[in-house]
Scaffold this motif. Sequence first.
Motif, PDB file in Angstrom:
ATOM      1  N   ARG A 161       7.496  60.834  48.311  1.00 28.68           N
ATOM      2  CA  ARG A 161       6.122  60.383  48.546  1.00 28.68           C
ATOM      3  C   ARG A 161       5.228  61.515  49.034  1.00 28.68           C
ATOM      4  N   ASP A 162       5.723  62.330  49.961  1.00 37.06           N
ATOM      5  CA  ASP A 162       4.907  63.436  50.466  1.00 37.06           C
ATOM      6  C   ASP A 162       4.491  64.375  49.341  1.00 37.06           C
ATOM      7  N   ARG A 163       5.408  64.666  48.428  1.00 32.58           N
ATOM      8  CA  ARG A 163       5.081  65.554  47.309  1.00 32.58           C
ATOM      9  C   ARG A 163       4.061  64.919  46.372  1.00 32.58           C
ATOM     10  N   LEU A 164       4.169  63.632  46.186  1.00 29.01           N
ATOM     11  CA  LEU A 164       3.182  62.935  45.360  1.00 29.01           C
ATOM     12  C   LEU A 164       1.802  62.966  46.018  1.00 29.01           C
ATOM     13  N   MET A 165       1.758  62.833  47.344  1.00 32.06           N
ATOM     14  CA  MET A 165       0.477  62.854  48.034  1.00 32.06           C
ATOM     15  C   MET A 165      -0.148  64.247  48.013  1.00 32.06           C
ATOM     16  N   ASP A 169      -3.783  65.075  46.343  1.00 30.78           N
ATOM     17  CA  ASP A 169      -4.839  65.802  47.027  1.00 30.78           C
ATOM     18  C   ASP A 169      -5.640  66.673  46.052  1.00 30.78           C
ATOM     19  N   ASP A 170      -4.961  67.189  45.022  1.00 29.17           N
ATOM     20  CA  ASP A 170      -5.661  67.978  44.008  1.00 29.17           C
ATOM     21  C   ASP A 170      -6.535  67.098  43.119  1.00 29.17           C
ATOM     22  N   VAL A 171      -6.071  65.873  42.893  1.00 26.38           N
ATOM     23  CA  VAL A 171      -6.801  64.951  42.025  1.00 26.38           C
ATOM     24  C   VAL A 171      -7.947  64.276  42.769  1.00 26.38           C
ATOM     25  N   ALA A 178      -3.030  65.760  51.394  1.00 29.91           N
ATOM     26  CA  ALA A 178      -1.918  66.699  51.551  1.00 29.91           C
ATOM     27  C   ALA A 178      -1.496  66.827  53.005  1.00 29.91           C
ATOM     28  N   VAL A 179      -2.405  66.495  53.925  1.00 20.18           N
ATOM     29  CA  VAL A 179      -2.116  66.646  55.355  1.00 20.18           C
ATOM     30  C   VAL A 179      -1.613  65.342  55.967  1.00 20.18           C
ATOM     31  N   HIS A 180      -2.399  64.272  55.841  1.00 24.46           N
ATOM     32  CA  HIS A 180      -2.036  63.010  56.507  1.00 24.46           C
ATOM     33  C   HIS A 180      -1.277  62.051  55.607  1.00 24.46           C
ATOM     34  N   LYS A 181      -1.128  62.392  54.325  1.00 25.28           N
ATOM     35  CA  LYS A 181      -0.336  61.623  53.364  1.00 25.28           C
ATOM     36  C   LYS A 181      -0.802  60.181  53.200  1.00 25.28           C
TER      37      LYS A 181
END
Length: 262
Positions: A161-165, A169-171, A178-181
Amino acid sequence: MRPPRAVVRDSGSWTLQATLQRYGLGPVAGVDEAGRGASAGPLVVAACVLRPSDAKALDGLTDSKLLTPAARDHWFEVIARRAVDLAVVVIPSTEVDRRGVHVANIEGMRRAVAGLSAPPGYVLTDGFAVRGFGRPALAVPKGDRVAACVAAASVLAKVTRDRLMVELDDVRPGYGFAVHKGYSTPEHEAALTALGPCDDHRFSFANVAAVAGRGGVPGLVHNESAAETDGPGPDDDVDEVDPAELAGLREPMDSVTGGAGQ
């Protein structure tokens, strides 16, 4: 044979699994989720089966919330390599809104266990009872701290999940995903108020609904659903992560994860 009594003490993360297997109830799958309380992004659920002989190799594995990001990444790679079997299910925010977070979570757990390459003999869940696995199951208080397979599932779900968030963040720039997920931190709440919700927010959560003008009280988050369904329907929008994507998580995910470790 009657299974052991469900008395769990924090005496070692392999004790419960070893006891179940000694009674002929293995292999034992642990199940856990990440993102249940977040007001944006997907809910991710993982199931994992570990090899009992890997207790030494996995010494130090625990609840993902107790690990640093670097430690979680380390254990994620170790688990992906050594697990007997694993499955990861990604449930988008639209599905969380449609069914409610609790029901979506339960269905995700069932999907994750069903996604294992071989049916487990027993399923351990973290904290609350879940029916519908087609296998005996046991709710374990603080399961991600006292059962290694549940801890492994928590790491798989959290890192996925963290990697998906981070990718989200780029989208969706400006929200700080990317920070608070996607959790309701002061920074996220400020961005939500300033920018309004995006399509990846959960509009069934009261803080998001309030900003969107759909009612609700800012700062309150709807975290449960009133009723549980029997299982996912044919139109449910639930993704299951391909094992080749676990390390990178850069491509769309649409197939079942299941694999044997080394």
